[in-house]
Scaffold this active site. Sequence first.
Site: not given
Ligand code: DGL
Length: 266
Positions: A6-7, A38-39, A69-71, A150, A184-186
């Site tokens: 993941d990011s 990353y988003g 990570c979805n992104t 984060e 988003c996994t966050h």
């Molecule tokens: N946790 C990530 C996701 O699922 C990325 C979040 C990010 O880095 O912006 O998209």
Amino acid sequence: MLGVFDSGFGGLTVLRAIHTRLPSISTIYLGDNARAPYGTRSHEEIFQFTLDGIRELFRRGCPLVIVACNTSSAQALRQIQQTILPAEFPDRRVLGVIRPTAEEIVSMSTTGHIGVFATPATVTSGAYVREIVGANVTQIACPGLVDLIESGRERSEEVDRLVASLCDQMLAADPLIDAALLGCTHYPIVEALFAKHLGDRRVISQGTIVAEKLADYLDRHPDMAERIDQSGTRQYLTTKSDEDLSSLASRFYGETVAFIPIKTKS
Ligand code: DGL
């Protein structure tokens, strides 16, 4: 070992579900915390950073990597699967989180109207709109939310106000939505806030869906399952060196995890 990338910390919400579903699977987690989020980055950056992370996990011996990570799944996965793997790593596999989630989510709505909260890069890619078949999909981009999470501010007033306004935008865009995906996994860290502001609508996090799909994939690919060590070893790597990282990470995993800082190669 199974690699999970993941990011930053978000993928730990997926890793936790994988450990619950497949307790003996050995895993290496890599969070690119030094370059998160990353988003809000460009496609080129997301592609390169994701590839760096996957290469690192391959170098450490993982035959299979889950991009939690979805992104990255939205912006880099297909290109990596179609061009990099056949040319450089023909016997390795990389799986993302968008397709497995999209396959399951339609059955979780009775109105057929589904909301997706995600990073700007995931929303722009249109991946969820393409992959969710048989429902109306409304996406809301949530810039800033990953940064706040984060940095450990998920219990702040600021996050509560931001989530309230994102939920208002979602319901104004489509009042028939009865299921909202945290794409988003966050975001599962603030699932209770989404639930509070979405009333009696269902709020869906991806961890258990992805873990179940992984178990199913390994059943269907015994050759791959055999290549993954089953002694329950767990390693946590990060690209950032920060003394506070392990305690921040435990909020995502649910118990203390000890991170080791590393440098990835481009
Ligand atoms: N946790 C990530 C996701 O699922 C990325 C979040 C990010 O880095 O912006 O998209």
